[in-house]
Design a protein around this motif. Sequence first.
Motif, PDB file in Angstrom:
ATOM      1  N   ALA A   1      -5.767   8.990   4.168  1.00  0.00           N
ATOM      2  CA  ALA A   1      -4.973   9.588   5.243  1.00  0.00           C
ATOM      3  C   ALA A   1      -3.647  10.122   4.718  1.00  0.00           C
ATOM      4  O   ALA A   1      -3.205  11.214   5.104  1.00  0.00           O
ATOM      5  CB  ALA A   1      -4.724   8.547   6.340  1.00  0.00           C
ATOM      6  N   VAL A   2      -3.011   9.377   3.807  1.00  0.00           N
ATOM      7  CA  VAL A   2      -1.744   9.816   3.217  1.00  0.00           C
ATOM      8  C   VAL A   2      -1.943  11.115   2.435  1.00  0.00           C
ATOM      9  O   VAL A   2      -1.128  12.043   2.513  1.00  0.00           O
ATOM     10  CB  VAL A   2      -1.157   8.715   2.313  1.00  0.00           C
ATOM     11  N   GLU A   3      -3.049  11.208   1.690  1.00  0.00           N
ATOM     12  CA  GLU A   3      -3.317  12.421   0.909  1.00  0.00           C
ATOM     13  C   GLU A   3      -3.495  13.639   1.813  1.00  0.00           C
ATOM     14  O   GLU A   3      -2.967  14.715   1.532  1.00  0.00           O
ATOM     15  CB  GLU A   3      -4.562  12.218   0.043  1.00  0.00           C
TER      16      GLU A   3
ATOM     17  N   SER B   1      12.381   8.843  -1.881  1.00  0.00           N
ATOM     18  CA  SER B   1      12.656   7.725  -0.973  1.00  0.00           C
ATOM     19  C   SER B   1      12.167   8.017   0.445  1.00  0.00           C
ATOM     20  O   SER B   1      11.582   7.150   1.106  1.00  0.00           O
ATOM     21  CB  SER B   1      14.156   7.429  -0.958  1.00  0.00           C
ATOM     22  N   TRP B   2      12.363   9.247   0.908  1.00  0.00           N
ATOM     23  CA  TRP B   2      11.918   9.548   2.266  1.00  0.00           C
ATOM     24  C   TRP B   2      10.394   9.646   2.340  1.00  0.00           C
ATOM     25  O   TRP B   2       9.792   9.376   3.386  1.00  0.00           O
ATOM     26  CB  TRP B   2      12.567  10.825   2.776  1.00  0.00           C
ATOM     27  N   GLY B   3       9.749  10.001   1.210  1.00  0.00           N
ATOM     28  CA  GLY B   3       8.291   9.986   1.167  1.00  0.00           C
ATOM     29  C   GLY B   3       7.756   8.566   1.252  1.00  0.00           C
ATOM     30  O   GLY B   3       6.743   8.294   1.919  1.00  0.00           O
ATOM     31  N   LEU B   4       8.455   7.628   0.576  1.00  0.00           N
ATOM     32  CA  LEU B   4       8.085   6.218   0.672  1.00  0.00           C
ATOM     33  C   LEU B   4       8.286   5.710   2.093  1.00  0.00           C
ATOM     34  O   LEU B   4       7.465   4.940   2.619  1.00  0.00           O
ATOM     35  CB  LEU B   4       8.924   5.397  -0.309  1.00  0.00           C
ATOM     36  N   GLY B   5       9.381   6.158   2.725  1.00  0.00           N
ATOM     37  CA  GLY B   5       9.627   5.769   4.109  1.00  0.00           C
ATOM     38  C   GLY B   5       8.538   6.257   5.048  1.00  0.00           C
ATOM     39  O   GLY B   5       8.160   5.567   6.006  1.00  0.00           O
ATOM     40  N   LEU B   6       8.002   7.460   4.769  1.00  0.00           N
ATOM     41  CA  LEU B   6       6.907   7.996   5.567  1.00  0.00           C
ATOM     42  C   LEU B   6       5.672   7.104   5.457  1.00  0.00           C
ATOM     43  O   LEU B   6       5.012   6.803   6.460  1.00  0.00           O
ATOM     44  CB  LEU B   6       6.583   9.412   5.114  1.00  0.00           C
ATOM     45  N   ARG B   7       5.368   6.654   4.258  1.00  0.00           N
ATOM     46  CA  ARG B   7       4.200   5.781   4.061  1.00  0.00           C
ATOM     47  C   ARG B   7       4.400   4.435   4.760  1.00  0.00           C
ATOM     48  O   ARG B   7       3.476   3.912   5.390  1.00  0.00           O
ATOM     49  CB  ARG B   7       3.967   5.566   2.564  1.00  0.00           C
ATOM     50  N   ILE B   8       5.591   3.884   4.612  1.00  0.00           N
ATOM     51  CA  ILE B   8       5.870   2.618   5.297  1.00  0.00           C
ATOM     52  C   ILE B   8       5.769   2.809   6.808  1.00  0.00           C
ATOM     53  O   ILE B   8       5.257   1.948   7.532  1.00  0.00           O
ATOM     54  CB  ILE B   8       7.265   2.097   4.907  1.00  0.00           C
ATOM     55  N   GLY B   9       6.227   3.971   7.286  1.00  0.00           N
ATOM     56  CA  GLY B   9       6.117   4.271   8.710  1.00  0.00           C
ATOM     57  C   GLY B   9       4.676   4.304   9.181  1.00  0.00           C
ATOM     58  O   GLY B   9       4.370   3.860  10.297  1.00  0.00           O
ATOM     59  N   LEU B  10       3.765   4.809   8.328  1.00  0.00           N
ATOM     60  CA  LEU B  10       2.350   4.838   8.694  1.00  0.00           C
ATOM     61  C   LEU B  10       1.783   3.423   8.776  1.00  0.00           C
ATOM     62  O   LEU B  10       0.992   3.108   9.684  1.00  0.00           O
ATOM     63  CB  LEU B  10       1.565   5.668   7.676  1.00  0.00           C
ATOM     64  N   VAL B  11       2.177   2.545   7.849  1.00  0.00           N
ATOM     65  CA  VAL B  11       1.739   1.149   7.898  1.00  0.00           C
ATOM     66  C   VAL B  11       2.248   0.487   9.169  1.00  0.00           C
ATOM     67  O   VAL B  11       1.506  -0.229   9.864  1.00  0.00           O
ATOM     68  CB  VAL B  11       2.226   0.383   6.655  1.00  0.00           C
ATOM     69  N   VAL B  12       3.514   0.729   9.495  1.00  0.00           N
ATOM     70  CA  VAL B  12       4.101   0.140  10.706  1.00  0.00           C
ATOM     71  C   VAL B  12       3.415   0.686  11.959  1.00  0.00           C
ATOM     72  O   VAL B  12       3.208  -0.051  12.938  1.00  0.00           O
ATOM     73  CB  VAL B  12       5.621   0.412  10.748  1.00  0.00           C
ATOM     74  N   PHE B  13       3.044   1.962  11.931  1.00  0.00           N
ATOM     75  CA  PHE B  13       2.350   2.544  13.084  1.00  0.00           C
ATOM     76  C   PHE B  13       1.012   1.848  13.324  1.00  0.00           C
ATOM     77  O   PHE B  13       0.648   1.561  14.473  1.00  0.00           O
ATOM     78  CB  PHE B  13       2.123   4.039  12.855  1.00  0.00           C
ATOM     79  N   THR B  14       0.257   1.573  12.254  1.00  0.00           N
ATOM     80  CA  THR B  14      -1.012   0.861  12.418  1.00  0.00           C
ATOM     81  C   THR B  14      -0.767  -0.542  12.980  1.00  0.00           C
ATOM     82  O   THR B  14      -1.568  -1.037  13.779  1.00  0.00           O
ATOM     83  CB  THR B  14      -1.761   0.768  11.082  1.00  0.00           C
TER      84      THR B  14
ATOM     85  N   CYS C   1       0.827  -1.212   0.000  1.00  0.00           N
ATOM     86  CA  CYS C   1       0.000   0.000   0.000  1.00  0.00           C
ATOM     87  C   CYS C   1       0.862   1.263   0.000  1.00  0.00           C
ATOM     88  O   CYS C   1       0.425   2.316  -0.466  1.00  0.00           O
ATOM     89  CB  CYS C   1      -0.912   0.026   1.228  1.00  0.00           C
ATOM     90  N   ALA C   2       2.090   1.152   0.522  1.00  0.00           N
ATOM     91  CA  ALA C   2       2.976   2.311   0.577  1.00  0.00           C
ATOM     92  C   ALA C   2       3.369   2.795  -0.809  1.00  0.00           C
ATOM     93  O   ALA C   2       3.782   3.945  -0.986  1.00  0.00           O
ATOM     94  CB  ALA C   2       4.221   1.978   1.393  1.00  0.00           C
ATOM     95  N   PHE C   3       3.239   1.933  -1.824  1.00  0.00           N
ATOM     96  CA  PHE C   3       3.639   2.297  -3.185  1.00  0.00           C
ATOM     97  C   PHE C   3       2.473   2.828  -4.013  1.00  0.00           C
ATOM     98  O   PHE C   3       2.646   3.132  -5.198  1.00  0.00           O
ATOM     99  CB  PHE C   3       4.245   1.081  -3.899  1.00  0.00           C
TER     100      PHE C   3
END
Length: 521
Positions: free
Chosen positions: A397-399, A426-439, A250-252
Amino acid sequence: MAHLIRHKLSNKLTNAAHTVSNKSQAKVSGVFARLGFQAATDEEGVGFAECDDLDYDYRQGMQMDVLQGEDEGAQVEGEGELDGDSHYQRDGTGHAPGLKTGASLDEEKPKITTWEAGWNVTNAIQGMFVLGLPYAILHGGYLGLFLIIFAAVVCCYTGKILIACLYEEDEDGRQVRVRDSYVDIANACCAPRFPALGGHVVNVAQIIELVMTCILYVVVSGNLMVNSFPGFPVSQKAWSVVATVALLPCAFLKNLKAVSKFSLLCTLAHFVINVLVIAYCLSRARDWAWDKVKFYIDVKKFPISIGIIVFSYTSQIFLPSLEGNMSKPSEFHCMMDWTHISACVLKGLFALVAYLTWADATKEVITDNLPSTIRAVVNIFLVSKALLSYPLPFFAAVEVLEKSFFQDGGRAMFPDCYGPTGQLKSWGLGLRIGLVVFTLLMAVFVPHFALLMGLTGSLTGAGLCFLLPSLFHLKLQWRKLLWHHVFFDVAIFVIGGICAISGFIHSVEGLIEAYTYDLHD
């Protein structure tokens, strides 16, 4: 002496002429203002460039014209000044370079029918979170059933008054749409002192609700899997980790085209699952425990049930966008009526029938009560639906986060997370992955579906569905409201506030108790 007298008379005549001219100009300006014409100062023109970008989505779809200064002597004809913002207006007669007129936008933007709009609302208010409603009946009895009906009526009403706040009357008494979103309504209510405060409040509530929805999907996936395969040496937390690994792609996501094609399939699958659950309950109708349905309530846990019921009806966030995309907006009220009536009937029957079947043994996720022979099959379908539903609130939420913090018209707190060609950095992708990990972390440390659902419903559901719509309606439509409208709005605000505070406190207490004593669902 004669020269002095002539000079004084000349000055008096000149002053009188200027006075008459100024009064005439004021009257003409008033007439023009009532007809929809508007003039502005150079300061207002500069203010347009400094307008807060919380209205980003609004301005993207509108024709914006910078108002000319008074020294140029020009007046621009339009639909009038937008409430809460004196720096810009719509104009149907001209447009700035590179911007499209409202007519061309309407032609290019496809509209949806009333049935399609109703289908979207039905998906929002009759999703898989109805699985927690029998648990609400467990702690509320007949009052819980009444609240299912009451919440349907109130949410239908607040949805209608929220849409009413998008419109203002012109001089001919016709309703003109001057706002486009929930954020626009909030900003208009807080203007002119705090023109961006309302938008910030709505955005924060929206982000909380969307992220909590993602967390609930992970929690329910782990819960369903551990109850489907009780013999496996895998805990609920471990199943949640497995579900999150499947959600990492989903991060992509750059858009929802790849996901939207599965939405109809997911909805149909959920409908089949509901039918299977009800069919099993009907097969055990002879054993229904009518005596277990009580008239008294569990004072400690019933407020949590209120949050669960309210959360199952939340749809106000996207209603302004939905109504704006309808080919026949005049049918919006009718659509809201039949969608909420059908939701009320189906939810009430589902909750009552399921509770009568299992009575005091009713679990937080009702499919966990099914026999092991069919539970695994039903739960696997539900897990699939949960995983396929996760990208929708996640992407939304990402938007919101990206537009608020990374794409705020050059005034963002952080640099843009997209490159010049639109690729994700790359850091934007890391932010999205961070949101998945937070959930995932929230689902692992707080694996309590009903308590989280009640907390979300009390915290943001009540605010977005009860408190804010009634408050905004009173603020923007006060002069046109009849006494019974004022009474309804005030009553909804007071009752919603009490329920929100009570449900929030008891949900937090329940989570603390469950975490302290390591209680399981």
